[in-house]
Design a protein around this motif. Structure first.
Motif, short mmCIF file in Angstrom:
data_model
loop_
_atom_site.label_atom_id
_atom_site.label_comp_id
_atom_site.label_asym_id
_atom_site.label_seq_id
_atom_site.Cartn_x
_atom_site.Cartn_y
_atom_site.Cartn_z
N TRP A 60 0.83 -1.20 0.00
CA TRP A 60 0.00 0.00 0.00
C TRP A 60 0.88 1.26 0.00
CZ3 TRP A 60 -3.80 1.69 4.47
CH2 TRP A 60 -4.58 2.76 4.00
N ILE A 63 -2.24 6.22 -2.85
CA ILE A 63 -3.45 6.57 -2.13
C ILE A 63 -4.49 5.46 -2.27
CG2 ILE A 63 -4.92 7.78 -3.79
CD1 ILE A 63 -4.43 10.18 -1.58
N VAL A 64 -4.33 4.61 -3.27
CA VAL A 64 -5.26 3.50 -3.47
C VAL A 64 -4.79 2.30 -2.66
CG1 VAL A 64 -6.45 2.14 -5.20
CG2 VAL A 64 -5.50 4.35 -5.82
N TYR A 77 13.67 -1.29 2.02
CA TYR A 77 13.77 0.04 1.43
C TYR A 77 14.28 1.04 2.45
CZ TYR A 77 12.59 4.58 -0.35
OH TYR A 77 12.69 5.88 -0.74
N ASN A 282 9.78 11.70 9.77
CA ASN A 282 9.85 10.94 8.52
C ASN A 282 8.57 10.13 8.32
OD1 ASN A 282 10.61 9.50 6.30
ND2 ASN A 282 12.40 8.53 7.21
N GLU A 285 5.66 12.46 7.30
CA GLU A 285 5.74 12.98 5.92
C GLU A 285 5.60 11.86 4.90
OE1 GLU A 285 9.09 15.57 5.48
OE2 GLU A 285 8.02 17.16 6.54
N THR A 286 6.22 10.72 5.18
CA THR A 286 6.14 9.60 4.25
C THR A 286 4.68 9.15 4.09
OG1 THR A 286 8.31 8.86 4.94
CG2 THR A 286 6.94 7.26 3.81
N PHE A 288 1.64 10.72 5.25
CA PHE A 288 0.53 11.63 4.99
C PHE A 288 0.83 12.68 3.92
CE2 PHE A 288 -0.07 9.99 9.29
CZ PHE A 288 -1.24 9.29 9.06
N ARG A 289 2.08 12.82 3.51
CA ARG A 289 2.36 13.69 2.37
C ARG A 289 2.65 12.87 1.14
NH1 ARG A 289 5.67 18.94 4.46
NH2 ARG A 289 4.11 19.55 5.99
N GLY A 290 3.47 11.83 1.32
CA GLY A 290 3.85 11.04 0.16
C GLY A 290 2.88 9.91 -0.14
N TYR A 292 2.90 7.05 1.10
CA TYR A 292 3.54 5.74 1.19
C TYR A 292 3.11 5.10 2.50
CZ TYR A 292 6.57 7.15 -2.66
OH TYR A 292 7.05 7.56 -3.87
N TYR A 293 1.89 4.59 2.51
CA TYR A 293 1.34 4.08 3.77
C TYR A 293 2.14 2.91 4.32
CZ TYR A 293 -2.57 7.19 3.03
OH TYR A 293 -3.33 8.31 2.85
N ASN A 295 5.33 2.07 3.75
CA ASN A 295 6.63 2.53 4.26
C ASN A 295 6.48 3.21 5.61
OD1 ASN A 295 8.28 1.65 2.27
ND2 ASN A 295 8.35 3.57 1.13
N GLN B 98 -11.35 8.22 2.09
CA GLN B 98 -11.20 6.79 2.33
C GLN B 98 -12.32 6.25 3.20
OE1 GLN B 98 -7.17 6.87 3.67
NE2 GLN B 98 -6.36 6.69 1.61
N SER B 117 -4.45 10.34 -7.76
CA SER B 117 -4.98 9.94 -6.47
C SER B 117 -6.46 9.56 -6.57
CB SER B 117 -4.77 11.05 -5.44
OG SER B 117 -5.38 12.24 -5.89
N TRP B 118 -7.34 10.55 -6.49
CA TRP B 118 -8.76 10.22 -6.36
C TRP B 118 -9.38 9.76 -7.67
CZ3 TRP B 118 -8.54 9.13 -1.80
CH2 TRP B 118 -7.93 9.94 -0.86
N ALA B 121 -8.27 6.23 -7.96
CA ALA B 121 -8.99 5.40 -7.00
C ALA B 121 -10.45 5.23 -7.38
CB ALA B 121 -8.86 6.01 -5.60
N GLU B 398 2.00 12.63 -5.85
CA GLU B 398 2.57 13.11 -4.58
C GLU B 398 3.73 12.25 -4.11
OE1 GLU B 398 -0.28 16.23 -3.26
OE2 GLU B 398 1.52 15.54 -2.25
N GLY B 399 3.61 10.95 -4.31
CA GLY B 399 4.64 10.05 -3.85
C GLY B 399 5.97 10.34 -4.51
N THR B 402 7.40 13.59 -3.20
CA THR B 402 8.05 13.43 -1.90
C THR B 402 9.47 12.94 -2.07
OG1 THR B 402 5.90 12.81 -1.03
CG2 THR B 402 7.78 12.37 0.36
#
Lengths: 323, 432
Positions: A60, A63-64, A77, A282, A285-286, A288-290, A292-293, A295, B98, B117-118, B121, B398-399, B402
């Motif tokens: 995951w 965002i999906v 990683y 980290n 930011e990873t 909630f910004r990026g 990368y859930y 990670n 979500q 993103s959305w 999704a 966004e990923g 980052t």
């Protein structure tokens, strides 16, 4: 609640029966009342720890949601990531410096106050203890201003010809190549340590003061009678007697410093070249910004394990001490 | 007796808890199906944004007022989330989306910030029919419509345009030293050398949040690759190992040699202040900096400070656009479309943008309502090639952004071009 225990020896069997009966009702009640909180803690603490662990081995990373199994990919990683390696270095440097200074200053101030050399001890105690009442965010913002290299305390220090760069300094003291980063003591972290120590020293002071109060005067008297100097008295007797306090302070400070987020986030952010980044920042930011859930979840699990290394032996020894 | 009372208390607590659960079930349950009609009457139109700052909030309120004049029956709720230049709002939005509780419509930067993103999704409704019925297809530039579309479907309505590739400079410093604002990188470095000799910081940077440095880099990339190849970077058609990207990184490294020492303790406003105070000569920032110069620092355009496009990007326009779309599963999609209709109209855009300090996304807005800078930017917007901004989430997901921000943050200190290019190339694996 307990009835007064004015019982004769030969009445004991009756009392035991009564006690057992009472225990069952109490037990029944207490279980009934414990159930909601046990369920809530099971779901919202341990359940979500488990969930985080599950996410950390999933794919995951957008965002999906994607819960397919990724194995150790996210952990690998992180271990190869410049930023996370820098986090580990910074946390280590911060933790060691922070705990050492809090103990030295806290104990030192407590011993000075305990001498009763000055009047109004309670005033000083409150003054030192007061920063504890502030939020780390407030501390962070204030010290960000104080240690700002172009507008802060440097305006004063300039007169003496020194202009430290504080948290904008990107140098690493005693640095050597390690993985992707230069390992050592980042100069910038010292600025953060100053702020954290300022806030937490009062706490250690209060703990040590209570500990000093707990040492009976006759021990000191006896030592003095035996010809102990004041220095020897502290080195050989008082400080060793304060060991349980020291252990508690170390545990409490370690769990603060390993999980620290708000102070860094308000004061410096990740910093140039990640010299003041920590796993908490980290992770935020990873995740909630990026987005990368997975990670981010892996970082959270590593943080949990690092705190557990400190907390679990402590709880374990406490349990042994009780039984 | 005591036992009974305790039991009673316990039951009471449990029943309250159950009641609370029950209530929340009811309220979330109303969205799907049965009592849809009933709730749409009461449903408010919830406008979700991060516009809480001085000018932008005024703009939003003016827009909402305009909407209420046209549709007095529809109740509007301003659900703005303050702080963090939108990062707080985005976190709130993510949890609501979500949890299948989307706001009626929400602010999002056009481009990948929405598409990757959305839209990816499957949580957004296409708006092609709205564009048809409002006749918008030739009112917005085609480059811009492409930016808010995916696979031929349009997913949001742009309300404003900011420009990223602007270089701001302190007029007094340039005049006193007999300098011309640079149009090429060679000129930039020549000017910087002279300024440095005079003891003036040539370029102000505040990268406490690293996007400001990424912001400079994206404009170097645009200059060196040109708009078409710049866009190909984000689709994976051009590799980050391309010579021109390496050249851009080298220029970037050289530029960083001219910035202020305390850059990592400053944010973009603090960096702009250096230029305003005359401590630094130039900075590269989006045109929201104009709002900061004029409204907060009370400076005058072309008197106290001047502006040119960033070196070698004449004729290009790096776009940052705020857009609004229609999430799936909202209770009142027709009301939302009415709102989007106002948002995309000339009146709506002219109510919002002069206050916010941006320019309209439509090409037929009323020019006289805008200030000197705005008029010039509107002309450029019509005549230039539009490209999506990387630093502001439009060019790539966004990923990826980052990862780029991390690489840039390291690069600003280490200036190691090879390592930087490798980091970008590794991050770009995710783009394919």
């Amino acid at each position: 609640m307990e009835p007064a225990k004015t019982v004769h020896v030969n009445q004991q069997p009756i009392i035991q029966v009564k006690k057992r009966k009472k225990l069952t009702t109490d037990r029944w009640m207490s279980i009934l009342f414990l159930i909601p909180s046990v369920i809530l803690i099971a779901i919202f603490v341990y359940g979500f720890i488990g969930w985080t662990g599950y996410v950390s081995v999933s794919n995951w990373n957008t965002i999906v949601p994607d819960f397919s199994f990724a194995g150790m990919k996210n952990y690998l990683y992180l271990l190869n990531d410049f930023r996370f390696q820098a986090d580990l270095r910074n946390t280590l440097a911060f933790t060691v410096l922070f705990i050492a200074l809090v103990i030295i200053l806290g104990m030192g101030l407590a011993i000075l106050l305990d001498q009763k050399l000055v009047r109004g001890e309670s005033i000083f105690r409150n003054i030192f203890f007061f920063p504890m009442a502030l939020s780390f965010v407030v501390t962070g913002v204030v010290w960000q201003w104080i240690l700002n290299p172009s507008t802060g305390i440097n305006l004063f220090l300039k007169n003496f010809g020194i202009e430290p760069k504080w948290y904008t300094d990107t140098n690493i003291l005693a640095g050597f190549e390690w993985g992707k980063i230069e390992f050592g003591l980042p100069v910038a972290i010292i600025a953060v340590v100053i702020a954290a120590v300022w806030q937490m020293t009062g706490f250690a002071l209060a703990m040590y003061l209570a500990g000093l109060r707990g040492i009976p005067d006759d021990i000191r008297e006896a030592a003095r009678m035996d010809g102990c100097t004041e220095f020897q008295l502290y080195r050989k007797i008082i400080i060793p007697l304060l060991k349980p306090i020291t252990v508690s302070v170390i545990i409490m400070m370690a769990h603060i410093s390993l999980k620290i987020f708000d102070l860094i986030y308000a004061m410096t952010g990740p910093g140039a070249n990640f010299v003041t980044d920590v796993p908490g920042v980290n992770m935020f930011e990873t995740t909630f910004r990026g987005n990368y859930y997975a990670n981010g979840a892996a970082i959270a699990i590593i943080m949990l394990l690092s705190v557990a290394i400190f907390i679990v032996p402590y709880l374990w020894s406490n349990r042994k001490g009780e039984s | 007796m005591k036992k009974f009372r305790i039991l009673l208390a316990f039951l009471l607590v449990v029943s309250f808890a159950l009641e609370a659960c029950n209530n929340s079930e009811k309220s979330t349950g109303s969205g799907d199906g049965k009592n849809n009609k009933e709730s749409s009457k009461a449903a408010k139109l919830e406008i979700f944004s991060w516009w809480t700052g001085a000018g932008e909030e005024d703009g939003l309120l003016a827009l909402l007022d305009l909407f209420s004049e046209e549709y007095p029956d529809i109740k509007v709720e301003n659900a703005a989330v303050a702080g963090g230049a939108g990062t707080n709002a985005k976190a709130v939005l993510a949890s609501r989306m979500q949890g299948n509780d989307p706001p009626s419509t929400f602010q999002v930067h056009g481009g990948e910030e929405l598409n990757a993103s959305w839209v990816a999704a499957g949580k957004m409704e296409p708006l092609n029919d709205l564009y048809e019925s409002e006749g918008w297809n030739d009112k917005f530039p085609q480059d811009l419509i492409d930016m808010v579309s995916k696979d031929g479907k349009i997913y949001s309505v742009p309300v404003n345009i900011h420009r990223s590739n602007v270089l701001w400079y302190n007029k007094k410093i340039f005049e006193e030293n007999g300098l011309q604002p640079p149009a090429t990188f060679d000129e930039f470095f020549a000017v910087s050398e002279q300024l440095k000799d005079k003891g003036i910081t040539p370029l102000a940077l505040g990268d406490k949040e690293p996007w400001t440095a990424t912001h400079i880099f994206e404009n170097i990339l645009l200059a060196k690759l040109g708009p078409d190849d710049y866009k190909k970077l984000w689709t994976g058609d051009i590799s980050f190992k391309d010579d021109r990207v390496v050249k851009s990184a080298e220029i970037f490294a050289k530029m960083i040699g001219y910035i202020n020492d305390d850059h990592s303790s400053r944010n973009w406003q603090d960096a702009s202040q250096l230029v305003a105070n005359g401590e630094a000569a130039m900075n590269i920032m989006g045109d929201w900096a104009k709002g900061y110069f004029v409204n907060d620092l009370k400076l005058k355009v072309n008197e106290d400070f001047g502006y040119v496009v960033t070196p070698e990007t004449d004729g290009y326009f790096m776009v940052i656009t705020d857009t609004f779309g229609l999430p799936k599963g909202v209770k009142n999609p027709d009301d939302v479309k009415k709102f989007l209709g106002v948002l995309g109209s000339v009146e709506g855009q002219d109510a919002f943008n002069p206050l916010k300090g941006s320019i309209p996304a439509r090409i037929d807005a009323e020019v006289s309502k805008y200030d000197e800078y705005g008029k010039a930017a509107m002309d450029d917007f019509k005549a230039s090639k539009l490209t999506p901004s990387l630093a502001h989430g439009s060019a790539a997901p966004e990923g990826f952004l980052t990862r780029v921000n991390q690489a840039v943050n390291i690069f600003v200190t280490q200036k190691d071009v090879d390592q930087f290019i490798n980091a970008l190339e590794t991050a770009a694996q995710e783009l394919k």
